[in-house]
Design an enzyme around this catalytic site. Sequence first.
Site, PDB file in Angstrom:
ATOM      1  N   ARG A   1       0.853  -1.194   0.000  1.00 46.77           N
ATOM      2  CA  ARG A   1       0.000   0.000   0.000  1.00 46.77           C
ATOM      3  C   ARG A   1       0.880   1.232   0.000  1.00 46.77           C
ATOM      4  O   ARG A   1       0.600   2.218  -0.672  1.00 46.77           O
ATOM      5  CB  ARG A   1      -0.959   0.024   1.199  1.00 46.77           C
TER       6      ARG A   1
ATOM      7  N   TYR B   1     -16.632  16.346 -15.815  1.00 46.37           N
ATOM      8  CA  TYR B   1     -16.985  14.939 -15.807  1.00 46.37           C
ATOM      9  C   TYR B   1     -18.054  14.703 -14.728  1.00 46.37           C
ATOM     10  O   TYR B   1     -17.921  15.196 -13.601  1.00 46.37           O
ATOM     11  CB  TYR B   1     -15.719  14.132 -15.509  1.00 46.37           C
TER      12      TYR B   1
ATOM     13  N   LYS C   1      -8.172   6.134 -19.533  1.00 46.19           N
ATOM     14  CA  LYS C   1      -8.492   6.679 -20.846  1.00 46.19           C
ATOM     15  C   LYS C   1      -7.249   6.683 -21.756  1.00 46.19           C
ATOM     16  O   LYS C   1      -6.757   5.624 -22.079  1.00 46.19           O
ATOM     17  CB  LYS C   1      -9.102   8.076 -20.682  1.00 46.19           C
TER      18      LYS C   1
HETATM   19  C1  LIG Z   1     -13.216   9.055 -16.678  1.00 46.54           C
HETATM   20  C2  LIG Z   1     -12.883  10.410 -16.180  1.00 46.54           C
HETATM   21  C3  LIG Z   1     -12.629  10.631 -14.815  1.00 46.54           C
HETATM   22  C4  LIG Z   1     -12.782   9.542 -13.763  1.00 46.54           C
HETATM   23  O1  LIG Z   1     -11.836   8.539 -13.911  1.00 46.54           O
HETATM   24  P1  LIG Z   1     -12.103   7.002 -13.484  1.00 46.54           P
HETATM   25  O2  LIG Z   1     -10.831   6.351 -13.868  1.00 46.54           O
HETATM   26  O3  LIG Z   1     -13.300   6.547 -14.255  1.00 46.54           O
HETATM   27  O4  LIG Z   1     -12.351   7.013 -12.015  1.00 46.54           O
HETATM   28  C5  LIG Z   1     -12.275  11.913 -14.431  1.00 46.54           C
HETATM   29  N1  LIG Z   1     -12.174  12.918 -15.316  1.00 46.54           N
HETATM   30  C6  LIG Z   1     -12.426  12.737 -16.626  1.00 46.54           C
HETATM   31  C7  LIG Z   1     -12.295  13.899 -17.561  1.00 46.54           C
HETATM   32  C8  LIG Z   1     -12.795  11.489 -17.104  1.00 46.54           C
HETATM   33  O5  LIG Z   1     -13.063  11.328 -18.413  1.00 46.54           O
END
Ligand SMILES: *Cc1c(COP(=O)(O)O)cnc(C)c1O
Length: 377
Positions: free
Chosen positions: A50, A102, A198
């Site tokens: 951790r 988001y 992403k």
């Molecule tokens: C997907 C996303 C998040 C959140 O991320 P997770 O990995 O789904 O927790 C935050 N900001 C933006 C712009 C996103 O597209």
Amino acid sequence: MSQPYRLETLVIHAGQEPDPATGAIMTPIYQTSTYVQSSPGVHKGYDYSRSDNPTRKALEDCIAGIEAGNYGLAFGSGLAAIDCVLRLFKPGDHIIVGNDVYGGTYRLFERVLAKFGLKFTWVDLTDLAAVQAALTPETRLIWLETPTNPLLSLADMRAIAENKAGNILIAVDNTFASPALQQPLTFGADIVMHSSTKYLGGHSDAVGGLLAMKDEALFKELKFLQNAVGAVPGPMDCFLVLRGIKTLTLRMERHCYNALEIARFLEDHGAVRKVLYPGLESHPQHELAQRQMKGYGGMISFIMESPQAAQRMVSRTKLFALAESLGGVESLIEHPYSMTHASTATSPIAVPDALVRLSVGIEHVDDLMADLQQALS
Ligand SMILES: *Cc1c(COP(=O)(O)O)cnc(C)c1O
């Protein structure tokens, strides 16, 4: 690293040296929770996963390198990374947030963290005077997303960083652009945040979040919180993100190329009312995009004539898969109002119900356009 390497080199090498024990070129997946100690408290820098893990450390050094920072931190999701930043603050502290963020960020701030006494003001970040007007003596953070999800509007990072008082932190969610297109720390941001789910991961195979920063004291506070709260990623996911990052600059080139072609095609299509893409001359902040970004990214949003037309369109594509998320090599399509942004549907920051969002992948652009053409007909 000793030399100031360019980004195309850093994405492959930052934070990653051949494994000292074996010479393995790829960072091993250190799938271990604990580490042997020779006597109490005497170890090789790792005592519990951790707190620290070598695969995670490579990813943390990598994000620091590619975001022009000095320190990085990895989390189990993008939202866990955002949550960690917000734990720097105490009840009564005030945070300015863009009114087009988001949906999950909105939900975390208003439905979870507001209960602990943090105060949020939602402003139009494209309006610098509105940002100035929202500042109070209690303001501690300005949370920027640029370009925004899903309306693709931009915040002028340098102007906002230059106009705020010294004790206010600027954090930028750089998920949409990635460091291939902009490095917020070079525009005066204190913290840059990513959903590595992403573009950084890039292959829709791992959920994760990252932070990068320059300042050592800020890093130490966040590192303490990362360990104290414990929302860390496992080594396998860190490995996948490291591997994804190696092709980031290459992938982004194709994402940008395909998206610009498709944005122009949609803009000329009679069934589409309006296209939102920073690379189009019709985008209200095209000039800022040219100044601030090296490319315009792979995300496009557009408004159809009606919510019914939008729902019909997203159900008819064959190559563009109807799915949440974005930033992978494959193209995705979605209806934000009922999918990714459903958590804001009844809020002041609800998105238009006739909006369609594309995550343009790296397939051949002609195949992608043909698919959109048949779905719109
Ligand atoms: C997907 C996303 C998040 C959140 O991320 P997770 O990995 O789904 O927790 C935050 N900001 C933006 C712009 C996103 O597209």
